[in-house]
Scaffold this motif. Sequence first.
Motif, PDB file in Angstrom:
ATOM      1  N   GLU A 144      -8.500  -4.166   9.370  1.00 13.96           N
ATOM      2  CA  GLU A 144      -9.128  -4.708   8.161  1.00 13.96           C
ATOM      3  C   GLU A 144      -8.958  -6.220   8.086  1.00 13.96           C
ATOM      4  O   GLU A 144      -9.894  -6.947   7.719  1.00 13.96           O
ATOM      5  CB  GLU A 144      -8.520  -4.063   6.913  1.00 13.96           C
ATOM      6  N   LEU A 145      -7.751  -6.689   8.405  1.00 14.70           N
ATOM      7  CA  LEU A 145      -7.484  -8.128   8.300  1.00 14.70           C
ATOM      8  C   LEU A 145      -8.238  -8.918   9.367  1.00 14.70           C
ATOM      9  O   LEU A 145      -8.669 -10.050   9.113  1.00 14.70           O
ATOM     10  CB  LEU A 145      -5.979  -8.384   8.393  1.00 14.70           C
ATOM     11  N   ASP A 146      -8.413  -8.337  10.557  1.00 13.00           N
ATOM     12  CA  ASP A 146      -9.219  -8.994  11.592  1.00 13.00           C
ATOM     13  C   ASP A 146     -10.665  -9.151  11.117  1.00 13.00           C
ATOM     14  O   ASP A 146     -11.289 -10.196  11.317  1.00 13.00           O
ATOM     15  CB  ASP A 146      -9.191  -8.180  12.904  1.00 13.00           C
ATOM     16  N   TYR A 147     -11.157  -8.089  10.493  1.00  9.25           N
ATOM     17  CA  TYR A 147     -12.529  -8.122   9.984  1.00  9.25           C
ATOM     18  C   TYR A 147     -12.652  -9.153   8.851  1.00  9.25           C
ATOM     19  O   TYR A 147     -13.621  -9.913   8.779  1.00  9.25           O
ATOM     20  CB  TYR A 147     -12.928  -6.731   9.484  1.00  9.25           C
ATOM     21  N   PHE A 148     -11.641  -9.193   8.000  1.00 11.39           N
ATOM     22  CA  PHE A 148     -11.610 -10.176   6.909  1.00 11.39           C
ATOM     23  C   PHE A 148     -11.676 -11.599   7.475  1.00 11.39           C
ATOM     24  O   PHE A 148     -12.430 -12.446   6.986  1.00 11.39           O
ATOM     25  CB  PHE A 148     -10.324  -9.989   6.088  1.00 11.39           C
ATOM     26  N   ASN A 149     -10.881 -11.866   8.532  1.00 10.46           N
ATOM     27  CA  ASN A 149     -10.856 -13.206   9.133  1.00 10.46           C
ATOM     28  C   ASN A 149     -12.234 -13.608   9.661  1.00 10.46           C
ATOM     29  O   ASN A 149     -12.649 -14.771   9.530  1.00 10.46           O
ATOM     30  CB  ASN A 149      -9.825 -13.262  10.258  1.00 10.46           C
TER      31      ASN A 149
ATOM     32  N   ARG B 256       0.818  -1.216   0.000  1.00 13.35           N
ATOM     33  CA  ARG B 256       0.000   0.000   0.000  1.00 13.35           C
ATOM     34  C   ARG B 256       0.853   1.268   0.000  1.00 13.35           C
ATOM     35  O   ARG B 256       0.489   2.271  -0.616  1.00 13.35           O
ATOM     36  CB  ARG B 256      -0.956  -0.011   1.200  1.00 13.35           C
ATOM     37  N   LYS B 257       1.993   1.216   0.659  1.00 18.14           N
ATOM     38  CA  LYS B 257       2.903   2.374   0.628  1.00 18.14           C
ATOM     39  C   LYS B 257       3.397   2.624  -0.789  1.00 18.14           C
ATOM     40  O   LYS B 257       3.482   3.773  -1.243  1.00 18.14           O
ATOM     41  CB  LYS B 257       4.089   2.134   1.574  1.00 18.14           C
ATOM     42  N   GLU B 258       3.728   1.533  -1.488  1.00 14.88           N
ATOM     43  CA  GLU B 258       4.173   1.657  -2.880  1.00 14.88           C
ATOM     44  C   GLU B 258       3.058   2.197  -3.766  1.00 14.88           C
ATOM     45  O   GLU B 258       3.305   2.991  -4.676  1.00 14.88           O
ATOM     46  CB  GLU B 258       4.646   0.297  -3.403  1.00 14.88           C
ATOM     47  N   ARG B 259       1.839   1.789  -3.472  1.00 23.36           N
ATOM     48  CA  ARG B 259       0.691   2.263  -4.233  1.00 23.36           C
ATOM     49  C   ARG B 259       0.490   3.768  -4.036  1.00 23.36           C
ATOM     50  O   ARG B 259       0.263   4.512  -5.001  1.00 23.36           O
ATOM     51  CB  ARG B 259      -0.569   1.503  -3.795  1.00 23.36           C
TER      52      ARG B 259
ATOM     53  N   ALA C 114      -0.891   8.189   4.929  1.00 23.43           N
ATOM     54  CA  ALA C 114      -2.342   8.063   4.848  1.00 23.43           C
ATOM     55  C   ALA C 114      -2.823   6.845   5.634  1.00 23.43           C
ATOM     56  O   ALA C 114      -2.089   5.871   5.817  1.00 23.43           O
ATOM     57  CB  ALA C 114      -2.776   7.935   3.383  1.00 23.43           C
ATOM     58  N   THR C 115      -4.050   6.932   6.125  1.00 23.12           N
ATOM     59  CA  THR C 115      -4.645   5.840   6.906  1.00 23.12           C
ATOM     60  C   THR C 115      -4.597   4.516   6.146  1.00 23.12           C
ATOM     61  O   THR C 115      -4.431   3.446   6.733  1.00 23.12           O
ATOM     62  CB  THR C 115      -6.112   6.185   7.254  1.00 23.12           C
ATOM     63  N   TYR C 116      -4.718   4.617   4.815  1.00 22.62           N
ATOM     64  CA  TYR C 116      -4.723   3.458   3.933  1.00 22.62           C
ATOM     65  C   TYR C 116      -3.518   2.556   4.178  1.00 22.62           C
ATOM     66  O   TYR C 116      -3.621   1.331   4.071  1.00 22.62           O
ATOM     67  CB  TYR C 116      -4.743   3.976   2.490  1.00 22.62           C
ATOM     68  N   ALA C 117      -2.372   3.153   4.492  1.00 21.88           N
ATOM     69  CA  ALA C 117      -1.144   2.379   4.685  1.00 21.88           C
ATOM     70  C   ALA C 117      -0.742   2.296   6.156  1.00 21.88           C
ATOM     71  O   ALA C 117       0.371   1.880   6.480  1.00 21.88           O
ATOM     72  CB  ALA C 117      -0.012   2.984   3.863  1.00 21.88           C
ATOM     73  N   ASN C 118      -1.658   2.669   7.050  1.00 16.45           N
ATOM     74  CA  ASN C 118      -1.365   2.620   8.486  1.00 16.45           C
ATOM     75  C   ASN C 118      -1.466   1.178   8.980  1.00 16.45           C
ATOM     76  O   ASN C 118      -2.462   0.489   8.722  1.00 16.45           O
ATOM     77  CB  ASN C 118      -2.357   3.529   9.222  1.00 16.45           C
TER      78      ASN C 118
END
Length: 267
Positions: free
Chosen positions: A231-236, A207-210, A220-224
């Motif tokens: 997000e990954l906890d929610y995905f699990n 995400r940092k590269e993006r 940005a929060t996106y790469a925090n």
Amino acid sequence: MSSERLVYVISDSVGETAELVVKAGLSQFNSQDYKISRIPYVEDQQTIDETLQLAIENNGLIGFTLVNPTLRNYLNDQARKLKIEAIDIMGPMISAMERVFKKEPRLEAGLVHKLDEDYFKRVEAIEFAVKYDDGRDPRGIARADIILIGVSRTSKTPLSQYLAHKRLKVANVPIVPEVDPPEELFEVDPAKCIGLRIRPEKLNEIRKERLKALGLGNQATYANIDRISQELDYFNKIVERIGCNVIDVSNKAVEETANVILQKIHK
């Protein structure tokens, strides 16, 4: 006798190839004076004999594509005996290829038609992947062969396109904590769903590269990292609720992940 001249097209498949060649030839004449009569799916000598008789009665011409060598030779021999013009459209080409390539032909009727069908299935799958990319329309979930589930930047879109080239209809659904996944996701067969898991550190790096590619700062929060963990906890929780297969894509190229998915669905 009709003023029309008849050209009989004989084939052990649909007869499209032979008819196209005949039409190309007729385009050099006044095509209104000629009529094509197609005799498809020929599998016996009796049908050949009947067509030869029609050609005699109507002073007609025969163009044929028969991959079966027995039927092909029979038609050539009988036409020669009866002094009927019969053009073997495929035979000489297949024989030449056999000599040059030093391979035996498959001698299977209708392969061109099958190739066309394969092409259109691939196009349909690609269009499907575009239409149902990134959760745009949840109605695609029920129609998909595969549903990819993952947070942002887990290669859902390129994976969808890669699998589409394998003629699979793929929908993909982004997982975002602030947005409830579509209900359709919990109603389909879990075996169709594939969760794409990734390590937090790897996702942070991607995400940092993006952000850098977009000319934005990496704060940005996106790469925090905390946001990513959330997000990954929610995905699990979501994939656990669905009960689907999960693949770790942290160090996998798109092709590798696609091969794992193909192995799973083929099982």
